[in-house]
Write an enzyme that holds these catalytic residues in place. Structure first.
Site, PDB file in Angstrom:
ATOM      1  N   SER A 188       0.856  -1.179   0.000  1.00 39.96           N
ATOM      2  CA  SER A 188       0.000   0.000   0.000  1.00 39.96           C
ATOM      3  C   SER A 188       0.897   1.234   0.000  1.00 39.96           C
ATOM      4  O   SER A 188       1.809   1.327  -0.808  1.00 39.96           O
ATOM      5  CB  SER A 188      -0.947  -0.021   1.212  1.00 39.96           C
ATOM      6  OG  SER A 188      -1.946   0.953   1.084  1.00 39.96           O
ATOM      7  N   ASP A 417      -7.885  -6.766  -5.230  1.00 38.57           N
ATOM      8  CA  ASP A 417      -7.692  -5.497  -4.520  1.00 38.57           C
ATOM      9  C   ASP A 417      -8.805  -4.527  -4.918  1.00 38.57           C
ATOM     10  O   ASP A 417      -9.002  -4.256  -6.097  1.00 38.57           O
ATOM     11  CB  ASP A 417      -6.318  -4.920  -4.911  1.00 38.57           C
ATOM     12  CG  ASP A 417      -5.883  -3.753  -4.039  1.00 38.57           C
ATOM     13  OD1 ASP A 417      -6.755  -2.987  -3.579  1.00 38.57           O
ATOM     14  OD2 ASP A 417      -4.665  -3.593  -3.824  1.00 38.57           O
ATOM     15  N   HIS A 463      -6.552  -6.026  -0.703  1.00 38.47           N
ATOM     16  CA  HIS A 463      -5.552  -4.958  -0.596  1.00 38.47           C
ATOM     17  C   HIS A 463      -4.596  -5.241   0.555  1.00 38.47           C
ATOM     18  O   HIS A 463      -4.945  -5.023   1.713  1.00 38.47           O
ATOM     19  CB  HIS A 463      -6.252  -3.613  -0.391  1.00 38.47           C
ATOM     20  CG  HIS A 463      -5.297  -2.454  -0.321  1.00 38.47           C
ATOM     21  ND1 HIS A 463      -4.584  -2.025  -1.411  1.00 38.47           N
ATOM     22  CD2 HIS A 463      -4.934  -1.650   0.700  1.00 38.47           C
ATOM     23  CE1 HIS A 463      -3.827  -1.004  -1.064  1.00 38.47           C
ATOM     24  NE2 HIS A 463      -4.016  -0.759   0.219  1.00 38.47           N
TER      25      HIS A 463
END
Ligand SMILES: *[C@@H]1O[C@H](CO)[C@@H](O)[C@H](O)[C@H]1NC(C)=O
Ligand SMILES: *[C@@H]1O[C@H](CO)[C@@H](O)[C@H](O)[C@H]1NC(C)=O
Ligand SMILES: *[C@@H]1O[C@H](CO)[C@@H](O)[C@H](O)[C@H]1NC(C)=O
Ligand SMILES: *[C@@H]1O[C@H](CO)[C@@H](O)[C@H](O)[C@H]1NC(C)=O
Ligand SMILES: *[C@@H]1O[C@H](CO)[C@@H](O)[C@H](O)[C@H]1NC(C)=O
Ligand SMILES: *[C@@H]1O[C@H](CO)[C@@H](O)[C@H](O)[C@H]1NC(C)=O
Ligand SMILES: *[C@@H]1O[C@H](CO)[C@@H](O)[C@H](O)[C@H]1NC(C)=O
Ligand SMILES: *[C@@H]1O[C@H](CO)[C@@H](O)[C@H](O)[C@H]1NC(C)=O
Ligand SMILES: *[C@@H]1O[C@H](CO)[C@@H](O)[C@H](O)[C@H]1NC(C)=O
Ligand SMILES: *[C@@H]1O[C@H](CO)[C@@H](O)[C@H](O)[C@H]1NC(C)=O
Ligand SMILES: [Ca+2]
Length: 530
Positions: A188, A417, A463
């Site tokens: 991320s 994601d 994610h």
């Protein structure tokens, strides 16, 4: 910021010799001070050292690590930049000397923190480690030093200081900081940080707002059960396309080509009252007071879902940014508003701050989504790329310096994601291939690139996390060990192209007899992902 020195995989041994080194006196005496060792213009505050020993510390359920118990000395100290009224705190975890194996690891952060938060990095003198608290100095005034710090400088400094400190801490005589293997692990925002280092070595946060704005543009707000039902139906329809019925969609490329949501027209959906499903809802607000949702898919429902599945488009129908993969979910969609007894779009939460604080430099935390259009999002995406092109953006494709220094990059992205579209990573890998190997064809260029930069799509993963919607899908927690093997032992050959049942892009997985995975490559599959 926060660094971890040596291997996270060390066992529990000889805490005694560790605690004898883990004192602020010893640490102060070995702080790196030579101009050759630390970045120019930096002064370490020798009175700021803290050191504490942790014995048999348990790491459990971590995103990136297998469960492990470790001994380490947690060390922190502060430094300042010349003529800047700032103070940066770094934290390092040192293993016991007999467990030290010549490796330095830096770890990344998430959202608006540059690390886990435990290091307490103070990036501006304002006493906060959250970047959204310090990005503006006031209405209309950007805090550029903090922006560059966050963009890439702080990680680079933490790494350079940390490597010099590691060498002097262990004082092994035959070791200096250039002998250390250096690693970075993050996902991320942490993944952006990794890329920022490889490229010198931003994600388009605006795109987080896309599903809600697209729905608002249709001025039709399907109940959230519609999205959940589509997601479930997509997973069911596409599960077997990868050759293995396990609830995991490992071939979203085939799913895209072979499952058409319009087949759901007229089908019914039902969700119980008060259900607070986490299915495909991203990080949006959830209202537990939802009523029973019992209906059938109409033309409008299908139209909205198709629009989200094909990505954000401007008012002339041109694609602005990639969609999520089918079977991933839809990000932040609708929520029930019990005040008006109707469905509406979700709150933008911290994603709205990207627009108010980072783009408009306004001290506003709650963005008003009313009246925001697809074209507004497009304008904001372009503005962000322009404004932060040399600070936060990490799309620079020429990795020659990194490659020439012997750098190796292991890059992965969850196929499901719903925060950052998987396709964004594929495009970055493609842009590096085209810049680095412009004269080679797709196949040969990828072969060359895979010698030092490998990209993996992790089937079914969300994610930076496992995925509740596809519970049989894994998330690689052994990346760091694999990376060490690749860097230090040059693993390749026998298992090349296949690491723990993940195919190296552009190959995609297929299970031939329900158990044996092969990595295959089809032109149509590649173009479906790009
Ligand atoms: C370390 O902690 C684990 C539990 O996390 C425990 O089972 C083990 O006995 C401990 N080992 C030592 C040496 O204290
Ligand atoms: C990461 O941050 C969380 C929340 O601040 C904290 O509970 C946790 O202990 C931290 N983890 C580490 C490894 O420092
Ligand atoms: C932004 O507003 C908050 C709340 O009113 C205030 O505490 C903070 O100091 C302001 N920040 C800046 C940079 O003006
Ligand atoms: C550090 O190690 C590198 C690589 O082994 C070597 O070239 C360099 O001379 C060493 N520097 C010092 C100051 O010992
Ligand atoms: C979707 O599937 C999940 C997991 O099987 C289930 O819990 C949920 O109720 C389903 N939702 C809908 C709307 O069918
Ligand atoms: C694969 O294995 C699963 C579980 O044993 C089974 O349900 C399925 O029918 C098998 N065959 C295929 C083609 O997936
Ligand atoms: C899905 O089906 C509809 C209606 O049959 C058709 O208009 C549309 O083009 C199809 N979409 C795709 C991606 O095949
Ligand atoms: C949903 O509504 C339909 C039509 O109004 C009704 O026949 C059906 O029983 C309802 N389903 C549930 C589970 O309440
Ligand atoms: C900063 O701008 C916001 C939004 O326009 C406004 O609400 C706030 O009062 C302003 N703060 C100052 C100190 O001018
Ligand atoms: C993809 O390529 C493989 C050979 O690598 C072939 O067996 C398979 O049928 C192809 N699949 C599709 C959908 O074209
Ligand atoms: Ca499957």
């Amino acid at each position: 910021m926060y660094g971890l020195v040596g291997s996270a995989l060390i066992g529990v041994a000889s805490a005694t010799s560790l605690s004898s080194l883990c004192t602020s006196d010893y640490v102060t005496s070995v702080l790196p001070t030579s101009a050759d060792d630390i970045p120019s213009g930096i002064t370490i505050d020798t009175s700021s050292v803290t050191a504490s020993t942790f014995t048999n510390y348990s790491v459990t359920d971590a995103t990136f690590w297998e469960d492990v118990n470790i001994n380490f000395c947690e060390i922190s100290f502060a430094y300042t930049h010349q003529n800047q009224d700032d103070r940066v705190v770094v934290q390092y975890w040192m293993p016991s000397p007999d467990a030290f194996n010549g490796r330095f690891l830096a770890t990344g952060g998430a959202a608006y923190t540059i690390n886990n938060g435990s290091g307490g990095a103070d990036m501006s003198g304002g006493g906060s480690s959250n970047f959204d608290d310090v990005v503006i100095l006031g209405n209309g005034t950007a805090n550029w030093p903090a922006i560059y710090n966050w963009g890439y400088q702080a990680i680079a400094e933490m790494t350079q200081i940390g490597k010099a400190f590691t060498s002097s801490f262990f004082n092994s005589g035959d070791s200096n900081s250039t002998d250390l293997y250096t690693y970075f692990v993050g996902c991320s925002e942490g993944g952006r940080e990794a890329m920022s280092q490889a490229q010198r070595a931003p994600e388009l946060s605006t795109n987080h707002l896309a599903p809600a704005v697209q729905i608002q543009t249709h001025d039709y707000y399907p109940p959230v059960c519609v999205f959940e039902t589509v997601l479930n139906a997509t997973i069911n329809a596409c599960d077997a396309m990868d050759g293995k019925i396990d609830g995991v969609v490992a071939r979203s490329d085939l799913c895209l080509q072979n499952f058409n949501v319009s087949s759901m027209l007229g089908k019914s959906y039902y969700c119980e009252a008060g259900s607070t499903s986490s299915l495909g809802l991203g990080y949006g607000k959830r209202d537990s007071a939802t009523p029973v949702q019992n209906g059938t898919f109409n033309e409008k429902d299908i139209e909205v879902v198709q629009d989200l599945l094909t990505g954000l488009k401007d008012s002339e129908g041109r694609l602005v940014y990639f969609p999520f993969q089918p079977a991933a979910g839809f990000g932040d969609t609708t929520v029930y508003d019990s005040d008006t007894d109707s469905w509406t779009i979700t709150s933008p939460d911290s994603n709205g701050e990207w627009v108010t604080k980072f783009l408009n430099w306004q001290n506003v935390t709650e963005m008003d989504m009313y009246g925001v259009t697809n074209d507004d999002l497009k304008m904001w995406i372009l503005k962000g790329m322009n404004l932060y092109g040399d600070s936060l953006q990490t799309t620079y494709p020429d990795l020659s310096d990194f490659y020439n220094k012997g750098g190796r990059l292991l890059h992965y992205h969850g196929e499901a994601d719903t925060s950052i579209p998987t396709t964004g990573s594929i495009h970055y890998h493609e842009s590096v291939r085209k810049i680095m190997y412009p004269d080679l064809d797709f196949e040969t260029g990828n072969d060359k690139l895979n010698d030092w930069y490998r990209f993996y799509i992790v089937p079914g993963a969300a994610h930076c996390a496992i995925n509740a919607d596809q519970p049989n899908a894994g998330f690689p927690r052994d990346n760091f060990a694999l990376m060490i093997d690749w860097v230090e032992n040059s693993v390749s050959g026998a298992n090349e192209g296949e690491v723990q049942q993940i195919c190296t892009w552009p190959a995609r997985p297929y299970w031939t007899d329900n158990t044996t995975m092969v990595c295959q490559q089809n032109a149509s599959s590649v173009s479906a992902m790009l």
